[in-house]
Enzyme design. Structure first.
Site, short mmCIF file in Angstrom:
data_model
loop_
_atom_site.label_atom_id
_atom_site.label_comp_id
_atom_site.label_asym_id
_atom_site.label_seq_id
_atom_site.Cartn_x
_atom_site.Cartn_y
_atom_site.Cartn_z
N TRP A 21 52.86 69.36 -16.40
CA TRP A 21 51.50 69.73 -16.89
C TRP A 21 50.86 71.37 -16.73
O TRP A 21 50.83 71.86 -15.55
CB TRP A 21 50.35 68.70 -17.40
CG TRP A 21 49.99 68.99 -18.54
CD1 TRP A 21 49.79 68.78 -19.42
CD2 TRP A 21 47.96 69.01 -17.71
NE1 TRP A 21 48.53 69.25 -20.17
CE2 TRP A 21 47.50 69.40 -19.09
CE3 TRP A 21 47.02 68.88 -17.13
CZ2 TRP A 21 46.66 68.81 -19.60
CZ3 TRP A 21 45.69 68.63 -17.11
CH2 TRP A 21 45.61 68.10 -19.05
N GLN A 27 51.23 78.99 -17.58
CA GLN A 27 50.35 79.54 -16.47
C GLN A 27 51.79 80.14 -15.80
O GLN A 27 50.78 81.10 -15.29
CB GLN A 27 49.75 78.23 -15.91
CG GLN A 27 48.87 77.68 -16.73
CD GLN A 27 47.75 76.98 -15.93
OE1 GLN A 27 48.00 76.65 -14.62
NE2 GLN A 27 46.42 77.04 -16.35
N TYR A 54 54.79 69.40 -22.83
CA TYR A 54 54.41 70.45 -22.06
C TYR A 54 54.89 71.69 -22.80
O TYR A 54 56.08 72.30 -22.93
CB TYR A 54 54.47 70.12 -20.66
CG TYR A 54 54.14 68.68 -20.11
CD1 TYR A 54 53.06 68.25 -20.92
CD2 TYR A 54 54.22 68.12 -18.96
CE1 TYR A 54 51.86 66.99 -20.55
CE2 TYR A 54 53.48 67.01 -18.84
CZ TYR A 54 52.16 66.59 -19.36
OH TYR A 54 51.72 65.47 -19.24
N SER A 151 51.47 55.80 -20.79
CA SER A 151 50.14 56.57 -20.48
C SER A 151 49.01 56.71 -21.48
O SER A 151 49.09 56.51 -22.76
CB SER A 151 50.59 58.14 -20.54
OG SER A 151 49.49 58.55 -19.94
N TRP A 204 46.85 60.79 -12.59
CA TRP A 204 46.96 62.23 -13.00
C TRP A 204 45.73 62.74 -12.98
O TRP A 204 44.58 62.41 -13.09
CB TRP A 204 47.95 62.93 -14.79
CG TRP A 204 46.97 62.21 -15.55
CD1 TRP A 204 47.61 61.08 -16.42
CD2 TRP A 204 46.10 63.33 -16.50
NE1 TRP A 204 46.70 61.18 -17.45
CE2 TRP A 204 45.69 61.75 -17.67
CE3 TRP A 204 44.92 64.35 -16.39
CZ2 TRP A 204 44.45 62.86 -18.55
CZ3 TRP A 204 44.42 64.55 -17.11
CH2 TRP A 204 43.91 64.06 -18.68
N SER A 205 45.80 63.98 -12.40
CA SER A 205 44.27 64.74 -12.50
C SER A 205 43.43 64.02 -10.90
O SER A 205 42.55 63.93 -11.32
CB SER A 205 43.73 65.38 -13.08
OG SER A 205 42.83 66.03 -13.44
N GLY A 284 50.10 69.56 -8.98
CA GLY A 284 50.81 70.09 -10.15
C GLY A 284 50.07 71.28 -9.28
O GLY A 284 49.37 71.85 -7.84
N GLU A 293 50.46 72.14 0.70
CA GLU A 293 49.29 71.66 1.22
C GLU A 293 49.04 69.76 0.76
O GLU A 293 47.77 69.09 1.39
CB GLU A 293 47.85 72.00 0.70
CG GLU A 293 47.88 73.53 2.27
CD GLU A 293 47.85 73.22 3.34
OE1 GLU A 293 46.85 72.64 3.62
OE2 GLU A 293 48.55 73.65 4.10
#
Length: 334
Positions: A21, A27, A54, A151, A204-205, A284, A293
């Site tokens: 996303w 991006q 997306y 979701s 998510w996030s 993401g 990481e």
């Protein structure tokens, strides 16, 4: 990388999932996106989450090309349906027409015969739930998806869908909500319902759109090129966390992360995985090194004392109101 069952199903997924996303097709240029997918695979990530909406369907296509040549049975590919994917009146929502057309479009873009998990990206109050679930049943029974998920649905919506799924003999196994140290709205209602029903969270996030990396400083302008400066949608999502009172408390987490031998981002991802109802945390990336990481959060066990200190620091600014989940159901058809 460690792996967890998705809810009470037999499906094992990587507890760190890679999501695209706001990155692939938007991006991040495709070469960089492909490098991020390769880094995810190198880190042991086998679970990839996307959605037809997306980047106006481009994200699915980029992911499909990036995974081409991989052994399909060794991957878990998830996508979603609900938001508009075209200009027509029926190019949106959870009607039978849109679901049946959307799954075929997603499979074509992803270059696969099936997805492992097909998710309702939001609840559609303008389509009978029975119609939606019967369409999902046909998707599963035709072999185009193995499992069904939702979701940002409320506990009540999930309960009603689960009851219909049992009648239709299809596996509703997952919920994909926003969840992080700063956004904990699922804990009061959604998590208890899902624990009872055997449904796992794919959150998510977990880094709160980057705020929990600590790179946003109180009283300072956001770093150039960061999510907060993204005019393609990212800035809108992160705005709620960019208050000085939040940023000041996030800075207080640095010593705790160092004590655990983690970066602040790794601490944030690991924190979500301490919740036993969480099957995976989606990360993401815009650079391959970020994937590696963040993947190091897999398998981390945080000391109860450390968890208590995190709670003490963030409790005054964490959002916990379960009504925030109710607000995710669109009031009008998109």
């Amino acid at each position: 990388m460690e792996y967890r069952h998705l809810g009470s199903s037999g499906l094992l997924i990587s507890e760190i999932a890679y999501g695209n996303w706001l990155t692939h097709g938007s991006q991040v240029e495709e070469e960089a996106a492909t490098a991020c997918v390769r880094a995810a695979l190198d880190a042991g990530i086998t679970t990839f989450d996307t959605a037809d909406v997306y980047a106006e369907t481009r994200a699915e296509a980029v992911l499909g090309r990036a995974l081409k040549g991989e052994r399909r049975a060794g991957l878990e590919i998830f996508t979603k349906v609900y938001w508009p994917t075209g200009p027509g009146r029926n190019d949106r929502g959870l009607s039978r027409k849109h679901i049946m057309e959307s799954i075929d479009g997603s499979l074509r873009r992803l270059q696969t015969d099936y997805v492992d998990l097909y998710q309702a990206h939001r609840y559609d109050r303008f389509t009978p739930l029975e119609e939606t679930m019967e369409a999902f049943a046909d998707v599963v029974h035709s072999g185009k998806a193995h499992y069904i998920g939702v979701s940002e649905w409320t506990a009540d919506q999930i309960r009603r869908a689960h009851a219909l799924a049992r009648e239709l003999r299809i596996p509703l196994v997952s919920s994909q909500p926003q969840y992080s140290m700063l956004w904990r709205v699922i804990e009061a209602e959604v998590v208890p319902a899902c624990e009872e029903l055997g449904i796992g969270q794919i959150v998510w996030s977990p880094i709160a759109q980057g705020v929990l990396t600590g790179k946003y400083l109180p009283g300072a302008q956001p770093p150039a090129g960061s999510r907060a400066t993204d005019d393609k949608g990212g800035a809108n999502f992160i705005r709620r966390f960019l208050r000085d009172e939040v940023l000041e408390r996030v800075q207080l987490l640095h010593p705790l992360a160092a004590e655990a031998g983690l970066t602040l981002a790794q601490l944030a991802v690991a924190w979500t995985l301490q919740n036993p109802n969480v099957s995976a945390a989606i990360v993401g990336a815009s650079r391959p090194e970020q994937v590696g990481e963040n993947a190091k959060a897999s398998g981390v066990r945080l000391d109860p004392g450390l968890m208590a200190r995190i709670e003490e620091i963030l409790a005054p600014v964490a959002v916990t109101d379960p009504l925030q989940t109710h607000a995710q159901t669109p009031a009008q058809r998109p």
